[in-house]
Design an enzyme around this catalytic site. Structure first.
Site, short mmCIF file in Angstrom:
data_model
loop_
_atom_site.label_atom_id
_atom_site.label_comp_id
_atom_site.label_asym_id
_atom_site.label_seq_id
_atom_site.Cartn_x
_atom_site.Cartn_y
_atom_site.Cartn_z
N ARG A 268 -22.20 72.89 1.25
CA ARG A 268 -23.45 73.66 1.36
C ARG A 268 -23.72 74.42 0.06
NH1 ARG A 268 -21.56 76.56 6.58
NH2 ARG A 268 -21.45 74.82 8.03
N ARG B 277 -15.75 78.77 22.27
CA ARG B 277 -16.45 79.21 21.07
C ARG B 277 -17.91 78.76 21.18
NH1 ARG B 277 -17.12 76.33 15.43
NH2 ARG B 277 -18.08 78.04 14.32
N HIS C 230 -19.00 83.14 11.51
CA HIS C 230 -17.56 83.40 11.27
C HIS C 230 -17.13 84.75 11.84
CE1 HIS C 230 -17.55 80.66 7.42
NE2 HIS C 230 -17.14 79.97 8.49
#
Ligand code: ADP
Length: 403
Positions: free
Chosen positions: A234, A86, A175
């Protein structure tokens, strides 16, 4: 059947891994684990085997390479055929996963200013695995790549042209692996090739994404993962003048403000209690005002984003919930959808309550409509689909390598 893919996700002090066989149901237990606190005396390797057994091994002071050596010893009999990494940011260069070579590493390095915390950690992991598994092909799967199909009207900020053309300031989105998986999977369940979905990935980080005919058309995260929804810690969207206001009035530095917006805001900041939605739903049920407010703002802002994403879709087939909150918090799904009745989103309360802990399925009223028949139902579909980012990385790795 071909050998499994080793999926690796490297953070600055952690490595997540999973061994993904070729044919395996999304949520069948895989050999997987997490090495954490790397570089400290408390470094620890936690492993789960295919039979669900968990073990922990202390690996004091281990760095990424030492931790990967320990992981390698514990991969079992079936060694991997390839490795899928990833990688958070691929900039505009990578529109798909790619096999890693020197030129790919160079571009990931050049993209570091766009992801100063994540890309160096991902590179560290790639570097260590290239040394340890020199004979295995390795593939980089980017969080941003899926969103490279967004049209300029969705990805450009209303800023001077130079900032885009010379400095790469634009919306990228993140994402991507999760949004790609849940929308592709729902396409398979529903059939047809003209579906338009809005997926809501709601975990510690949260984002929405509009996907039409398998392509990302818009997403709520931007240049960085801070833009968009309220998240665990966040803030999501704030007035762009907030930095200058806080500097002028309170004398705060850019670093301090960055810390506050990324680490101390969101559900944690609003509730004053926790960044964890489970804790907040329990506290709200007991009347905790901060928890109630955090949930209200979270759901309202999520509903706004879902409505906004519908502008990107020529066809609006339905909504997909995923991520820890999306997959488990029936109360958050219900509260959010209650704000959107004019979008033809009719939740089946009973199905919604039952769709938790890894269950997958439709939760709108049309899913139950035997009297009228499913084709007469005018509402939109609502799905809960547990995400499978590791499975998606393994699939993309096989696809790039033709395995
Ligand atoms: P990450 O983004 O780190 O992968 P996850 O997708 O695992 O995170 O999501 C974590 C979030 O999911 C946390 O806020 C957690 O509280 C929430 N969550 C998990 N289970 C539930 C539940 N049963 N009810 C409400 N929230 C839940």
């Amino acid at each position: 059947m071909s050998r499994p893919i080793l999926v690796i996700n490297c953070g600055s002090s952690s490595i997540k891994f999973a061994l993904v066989p070729e044919h395996v149901a999304a949520h069948q237990v895989r050999r997987s684990g997490l090495a954490e606190n790397l570089g400290t005396p408390e470094a620890l390797l936690n492993i789960t085997t295919e039979d669900g057994k968990k073990t922990s091994v202390a690996i004091p002071h281990a760095d990424h390479q030492a931790a990967l050596t320990e992981i390698l010893k514990r991969l079992g009999d079936e060694l991997p055929i390839a490795i899928g990494h990833r990688v958070v940011h691929g900039g505009e260069k990578f529109t798909h996963a790619v096999q890693i070579d020197e030129s790919v590493l160079k571009v990931i390095r050049e993209t570091t200013p766009l992801a100063p915390l994540h890309n160096p950690a991902n590179l560290q992991g790639i570097d260590a695995t290239l040394k340890l598994f020199a004979d295995l092909p390795q593939v980089a799967v980017f969080d941003t790549a899926f969103h490279q199909t967004m049209p300029p009207q969705a990805f450009r900020y209303a800023l001077p042209e130079d900032l885009y053309s010379k400095h790469h300031i634009r919306r990228y989105g993140f994402h991507g692996t999760s949004h790609a998986y849940v929308t592709q999977h729902t396409d398979q369940l529903v059939g047809g090739d003209n579906n338009g979905w809005i997926s809501a990935h709601l975990g510690n980080g949260c984002s929405t994404c509009a996907v039409w005919q398998g392509k990302s058309m818009d997403t709520s995260m931007g240049l960085t993962p801070l833009e968009g929804l309220v998240m665990g810690t966040r803030s999501g969207n704030v007035d762009p003048s907030l930095h200058i206001h806080l500097t002028r009035t309170l004398g705060w530095s850019l670093e301090e403000i960055d810390q506050i917006l990324n680490k101390k805001s969101g559900l944690l900041g609003l509730s004053g209690l926790s960044n964890d939605m489970r804790t907040l739903t329990e506290a709200a049920a007991d009347g905790h005002r901060g928890a109630e407010l955090a949930i209200d703002v979270f759901c309202y802002r999520l509903a706004q984003s879902l409505a906004a994403m519908s502008c990107a879709l020529p066809v609006f087939t339905g909504i997909i919930f995923t991520g820890g909150i999306g997959e488990n918090a029936a109360v958050i799904r219900a509260k959010t959808l209650a704000l959107l009745p004019h979008f033809g989103l009719y939740l089946d309360a009973d199905k919604n309550q039952k769709m938790i802990r890894g269950a997958e399925g439709r939760i709108d009223q049309g899913a139950n409509d035997t009297e009228l028949g499913i084709n007469a139902y005018l509402g939109r579909q609502i799905w809960v689909i547990p995400t499978d980012e590791e499975g998606q990385i393994a699939r993309e790795t096989r696809s790039v390598l033709g395995l």
